[in-house]
Design a protein around this motif. Structure first.
Motif, PDB file in Angstrom:
ATOM      1  N   UNK A  31      22.066  -2.218-104.143  1.00 50.17           N
ATOM      2  CA  UNK A  31      21.746  -1.347-103.014  1.00 50.17           C
ATOM      3  C   UNK A  31      22.754  -0.208-102.902  1.00 50.17           C
ATOM      4  N   UNK A  32      24.042  -0.540-103.043  1.00 50.52           N
ATOM      5  CA  UNK A  32      25.086   0.480-102.979  1.00 50.52           C
ATOM      6  C   UNK A  32      24.954   1.490-104.116  1.00 50.52           C
ATOM      7  N   UNK A  33      24.607   0.989-105.293  1.00 52.54           N
ATOM      8  CA  UNK A  33      24.430   1.871-106.454  1.00 52.54           C
ATOM      9  C   UNK A  33      23.264   2.827-106.226  1.00 52.54           C
ATOM     10  N   UNK A  34      22.190   2.322-105.611  1.00 52.04           N
ATOM     11  CA  UNK A  34      21.028   3.162-105.318  1.00 52.04           C
ATOM     12  C   UNK A  34      21.398   4.240-104.293  1.00 52.04           C
ATOM     13  N   UNK A  35      22.129   3.832-103.233  1.00 57.33           N
ATOM     14  CA  UNK A  35      22.550   4.786-102.212  1.00 57.33           C
ATOM     15  C   UNK A  35      23.472   5.849-102.805  1.00 57.33           C
ATOM     16  N   UNK A  36      24.368   5.426-103.702  1.00 59.70           N
ATOM     17  CA  UNK A  36      25.276   6.360-104.358  1.00 59.70           C
ATOM     18  C   UNK A  36      24.505   7.360-105.199  1.00 59.70           C
ATOM     19  N   UNK A  37      23.526   6.852-105.961  1.00 61.91           N
ATOM     20  CA  UNK A  37      22.725   7.726-106.820  1.00 61.91           C
ATOM     21  C   UNK A  37      21.929   8.734-105.998  1.00 61.91           C
ATOM     22  N   UNK A  38      21.363   8.276-104.869  1.00 63.59           N
ATOM     23  CA  UNK A  38      20.590   9.162-104.000  1.00 63.59           C
ATOM     24  C   UNK A  38      21.492  10.228-103.375  1.00 63.59           C
ATOM     25  N   UNK A  39      22.688   9.799-102.933  1.00 64.17           N
ATOM     26  CA  UNK A  39      23.623  10.742-102.335  1.00 64.17           C
ATOM     27  C   UNK A  39      24.040  11.805-103.339  1.00 64.17           C
ATOM     28  N   UNK A  40      24.426  11.368-104.546  1.00 63.20           N
ATOM     29  CA  UNK A  40      24.899  12.306-105.559  1.00 63.20           C
ATOM     30  C   UNK A  40      23.794  13.248-106.017  1.00 63.20           C
ATOM     31  N   UNK A  41      22.569  12.731-106.096  1.00 62.01           N
ATOM     32  CA  UNK A  41      21.444  13.584-106.481  1.00 62.01           C
ATOM     33  C   UNK A  41      21.208  14.657-105.429  1.00 62.01           C
ATOM     34  N   UNK A  42      21.207  14.246-104.151  1.00 63.49           N
ATOM     35  CA  UNK A  42      21.017  15.193-103.052  1.00 63.49           C
ATOM     36  C   UNK A  42      22.140  16.222-103.011  1.00 63.49           C
ATOM     37  N   UNK A  43      23.376  15.734-103.197  1.00 63.58           N
ATOM     38  CA  UNK A  43      24.530  16.641-103.191  1.00 63.58           C
ATOM     39  C   UNK A  43      24.455  17.655-104.316  1.00 63.58           C
ATOM     40  N   UNK A  44      24.154  17.185-105.519  1.00 59.75           N
ATOM     41  CA  UNK A  44      24.108  18.074-106.683  1.00 59.75           C
ATOM     42  C   UNK A  44      23.000  19.117-106.557  1.00 59.75           C
ATOM     43  N   UNK A  45      21.878  18.723-105.961  1.00 60.11           N
ATOM     44  CA  UNK A  45      20.785  19.675-105.747  1.00 60.11           C
ATOM     45  C   UNK A  45      21.207  20.777-104.783  1.00 60.11           C
ATOM     46  N   UNK A  46      21.922  20.385-103.725  1.00 62.65           N
ATOM     47  CA  UNK A  46      22.391  21.367-102.756  1.00 62.65           C
ATOM     48  C   UNK A  46      23.435  22.290-103.360  1.00 62.65           C
ATOM     49  N   UNK A  47      24.362  21.716-104.122  1.00 55.50           N
ATOM     50  CA  UNK A  47      25.388  22.525-104.772  1.00 55.50           C
ATOM     51  C   UNK A  47      24.752  23.553-105.701  1.00 55.50           C
ATOM     52  N   UNK A  48      23.780  23.113-106.490  1.00 52.41           N
ATOM     53  CA  UNK A  48      23.105  24.012-107.430  1.00 52.41           C
ATOM     54  C   UNK A  48      22.374  25.128-106.693  1.00 52.41           C
ATOM     55  N   UNK A  49      21.624  24.755-105.649  1.00 53.79           N
ATOM     56  CA  UNK A  49      20.859  25.752-104.885  1.00 53.79           C
ATOM     57  C   UNK A  49      21.776  26.784-104.245  1.00 53.79           C
ATOM     58  N   UNK A  50      22.841  26.298-103.598  1.00 56.07           N
ATOM     59  CA  UNK A  50      23.760  27.222-102.924  1.00 56.07           C
ATOM     60  C   UNK A  50      24.517  28.087-103.924  1.00 56.07           C
ATOM     61  N   UNK A  51      24.896  27.501-105.070  1.00 53.77           N
ATOM     62  CA  UNK A  51      25.617  28.263-106.082  1.00 53.77           C
ATOM     63  C   UNK A  51      24.741  29.346-106.692  1.00 53.77           C
ATOM     64  N   UNK A  52      23.478  29.023-106.978  1.00 53.10           N
ATOM     65  CA  UNK A  52      22.562  30.025-107.531  1.00 53.10           C
ATOM     66  C   UNK A  52      22.341  31.163-106.535  1.00 53.10           C
ATOM     67  N   UNK A  53      22.244  30.804-105.239  1.00 50.37           N
ATOM     68  CA  UNK A  53      22.093  31.823-104.205  1.00 50.37           C
ATOM     69  C   UNK A  53      23.330  32.700-104.122  1.00 50.37           C
ATOM     70  N   UNK A  54      24.513  32.068-104.180  1.00 46.13           N
ATOM     71  CA  UNK A  54      25.770  32.815-104.129  1.00 46.13           C
ATOM     72  C   UNK A  54      25.889  33.766-105.316  1.00 46.13           C
TER      73      UNK A  54
END
Length: 217
Positions: A31-54
């Protein structure tokens, strides 16, 4: 009548308890591994989107600055021909619309610097201050020394040096006079480029700044 409720856990053997605990730990870890994977996926998507916009905004800002260079230089030439810019102007000027509700200013950005002669100048001035002023007035000694402090880049600060000049006529010691002469002689002011300021007048007649940071472009 007394009744006793048996706990199912009490009926398990030690090996069964260990197996159950192992399964629970495995389930919790999964369960913790799944939550970690979901968090990191969401974080990386946001980082990519914001970086491309910047990056896109950075490119657009750079292109806009080049556009401003061209348009304001063209305006400067027209103003010079029209007689609205002094003949000794170094390039800074402002333009406004007819209603005076929008204003654009071209600012001449310079960078002061002092060459190797400033080191000798500071040496002479510090020697004079330590030998003479420190004995008479410790506070004044510290104030004058502070005007010679260098910044993080190892350069003198223009405003501080200007404050030092205000005390030029206070002392007649040759080291003081020569030190100030050398600092003046070593000074030069280099054009970094042109900066731009944008102002818009609000409903109350107050100017509001539109902040666009061109300084690093």
């Amino acid at each position: 009548m007394n009744t006793t409720t048996s706990n199912p856990v009490d009926q398990l053997s030690t090996s069964e308890l260990e197996a159950a605990l192992k399964d629970r730990k495995k389930s919790e870890a999964k369960k913790l591994e799944k939550e970690k994977a979901e968090y990191e996926k969401n974080r990386d998507e946001k980082v990519l989107t914001m970086m491309l916009t910047a990056q896109a905004l950075f490119r657009e800002l750079g292109e806009f600055k080049q556009y401003m260079h061209i348009e304001m230089e063209d305006q400067a030439l027209k103003l010079a021909g029209y007689g609205k810019i002094r003949g000794n102007s170094k390039g800074g000027f402002s333009i406004s619309n007819a209603e005076d509700t929008m204003r654009i200013k071209r600012r001449r950005d310079t960078e002061p610097s002092w060459d190797e002669r400033s080191s000798k100048a500071i040496e002479l001035i510090k020697e004079f201050l330590s030998d003479t002023i420190k004995k008479r007035d410790v506070k004044l000694h510290e104030i004058l020394l502070s005007f010679l402090e260098r910044n993080a880049n190892g350069d003198l600060e223009y405003s501080r040096v200007m404050d030092l000049y205000k005390h030029e006529d206070k002392f007649d010691d040759p080291r003081w006079k020569e030190g100030l002469r050398l600092i003046k002689e070593s000074f030069s002011n280099h054009l970094k480029g042109f900066g731009y300021e944008f102002k818009l007048k609000d409903a109350n007649g107050h100017w509001q700044n539109i902040i666009l940071n061109f300084s690093s472009l």
